[in-house]
Scaffold this active site. Structure first.
Site, PDB file in Angstrom:
ATOM      1  N   LEU A  66       9.690  50.701  58.290  1.00 18.44           N
ATOM      2  CA  LEU A  66       9.013  49.292  58.074  1.00 18.44           C
ATOM      3  C   LEU A  66       9.631  48.111  58.354  1.00 18.44           C
ATOM      4  O   LEU A  66      11.015  48.249  58.354  1.00 18.44           O
ATOM      5  CB  LEU A  66       8.814  49.227  56.389  1.00 18.44           C
ATOM      6  CG  LEU A  66       7.990  50.102  55.690  1.00 18.44           C
ATOM      7  CD1 LEU A  66       7.616  49.757  53.892  1.00 18.44           C
ATOM      8  CD2 LEU A  66       6.675  50.461  56.544  1.00 18.44           C
ATOM      9  N   GLY A 111      10.595  54.765  57.054  1.00 27.08           N
ATOM     10  CA  GLY A 111       8.989  54.806  57.638  1.00 27.08           C
ATOM     11  C   GLY A 111       8.880  55.735  58.783  1.00 27.08           C
ATOM     12  O   GLY A 111       7.896  56.149  59.169  1.00 27.08           O
ATOM     13  N   ASN A 134      16.350  56.722  53.545  1.00 25.59           N
ATOM     14  CA  ASN A 134      17.519  56.308  52.899  1.00 25.59           C
ATOM     15  C   ASN A 134      17.157  55.178  52.097  1.00 25.59           C
ATOM     16  O   ASN A 134      17.899  54.293  51.630  1.00 25.59           O
ATOM     17  CB  ASN A 134      18.350  55.793  54.173  1.00 25.59           C
ATOM     18  CG  ASN A 134      17.262  54.827  54.909  1.00 25.59           C
ATOM     19  OD1 ASN A 134      16.113  54.970  54.934  1.00 25.59           O
ATOM     20  ND2 ASN A 134      17.928  53.795  55.520  1.00 25.59           N
ATOM     21  N   GLU A 135      15.953  54.918  51.503  1.00 27.79           N
ATOM     22  CA  GLU A 135      15.517  53.720  50.444  1.00 27.79           C
ATOM     23  C   GLU A 135      16.442  53.656  49.398  1.00 27.79           C
ATOM     24  O   GLU A 135      16.755  52.360  49.413  1.00 27.79           O
ATOM     25  CB  GLU A 135      14.056  54.006  50.056  1.00 27.79           C
ATOM     26  CG  GLU A 135      12.917  53.816  50.862  1.00 27.79           C
ATOM     27  CD  GLU A 135      12.644  54.928  51.968  1.00 27.79           C
ATOM     28  OE1 GLU A 135      13.539  55.985  52.040  1.00 27.79           O
ATOM     29  OE2 GLU A 135      12.129  54.681  52.877  1.00 27.79           O
TER      30      GLU A 135
END
Ligand code: CO8
Length: 274
Positions: A66, A111, A134-135
């Protein structure tokens, strides 16, 4: 017409290529996501197109996920449209009628990994690239679907991470989603996140075409029905929960604490210390 995403179909093989070309990192912003979906739909309607390879023309980058700038100090209407465009793109990709192969020719975090996970098959170049969700390391996105969403009927929240879980299995997903692991290509292969590795772009293309031949050797309709059937639980959860997901996202992203974290992350990214 923007040049974020383009497509063409090879008249000899019937293989369509969807090319992501938004420098510097194929960041998924509103326009990119809209173009991506429209190109996919265009290929679907093209009678000459039998299958699609999704790849990137940006050197060393498949997609950095994103576009964080869409979420920093956002304008509310734009933010809503942005998230809706992500949901729409995902819905089209994950239930796509034609076979899809992600030719992952660069970094593919967050994303970017999501796009790859939405395809039917993944071939990754065996270079110094990474792929994964990896959020948690960002500190921004994981709470959309865990802590914050807990207050908004968790069972009905569509989780983009579901496709990742489906690929690597619950145990490995549990571990690596918590840790925010970015895998090397070899690790991604070992964990089932990608299906094959290739040492060059040319070999990756050959392997993608070989995979497509296998899909096309199966009658199209039963194959498609089987794909939708296997994915039906994830798709149903997504469709049922998407309004809830939108509101959760809008609330969470506009919280001052979230804004603060994201601004810090962008600063670190620009200083090359994410
Ligand atoms: N959004 C906006 N800008 C970005 C992004 C991004 N995601 N990634 C990089 N940029 C910018 C950089 O700040 C830099 O800007 P500038 O030139 O102004 O300094 C420019 O793009 C080029 O980036 P780099 O210099 O870092 O390029 P490198 O080739 O050195 O590195 C990487 C490429 C490895 C991709 C690196 O840029 C990176 O790690 N980026 C961050 C990736 C990331 O953390 N993405 C997460 C986005 S959130 C998300 O996608 C949520 C997905 C939700 C679905 C999954 C749910 C489970």
């Amino acid at each position: 017409k923007s040049t974020n995403v383009s497509s063409n179909v090879c008249s000899e093989t019937g293989i369509g290529t969807l090319m992501m070309s938004r420098a510097p990192v194929n960041g998924l912003n509103y326009d990119f996501l809209k173009d991506f979906r429209e190109e996919l739909e265009k290929l679907d309607q093209d009678k000459a197109c039998k299958a699609v390879i999704i790849t990137s023309s940006v050197k060393n980058i498949f997609s950095a996920g994103l576009d964080i700038m869409e979420m920093v100090k956002p304008e509310p209407k734009r933010l809503r449209d942005f998230w809706l465009s992500l949901q729409d793109m995902w819905n089209v990709l994950y239930t796509y009628r034609l076979p899809t192969v992600a030719l992952i020719n660069g970094h593919s975090p967050a994303g970017g990994c999501l796009i790859a996970s939405g395809c039917d098959y993944r071939v990754m170049l065996d270079k110094t690239y990474t792929i994964g969700l990896n959020e948690t390391k960002l500190g921004i996105v994981a709470p959309f679907w865990s802590e914050a969403s807990y207050h908004f009927q968790p069972a009905s929240i569509p989780r983009f991470m579901d496709a990742f879980v489906a690929l690597v299995g619950t145990r490995q997903a549990d571990l690596h989603l918590q840790l925010g692991t970015l895998f090397t290509p070899q690790e991604a292969l070992k964990n089932g996140l990608v299906d094959e590795l290739a040492s060059s772009e040319e070999e990756a293309r050959e392997k993608s075409v070989a995979a497509i031949s296998k899909f096309l050797a199966v009658p199209g309709f039963p194959r498609y029905m089987t794909k939708t059937s296997v994915r039906s639980q994830i798709t149903a959860r997504f469709v049922d929960g998407r309004d809830n997901d939108l509101e959760t996202f809008l609330n969470f992203v506009q919280m001052p604490a979230t804004q603060k974290t994201m601004i810090k992350y962008v600063e670190a990214l620009k200083a090359k210390k994410p």
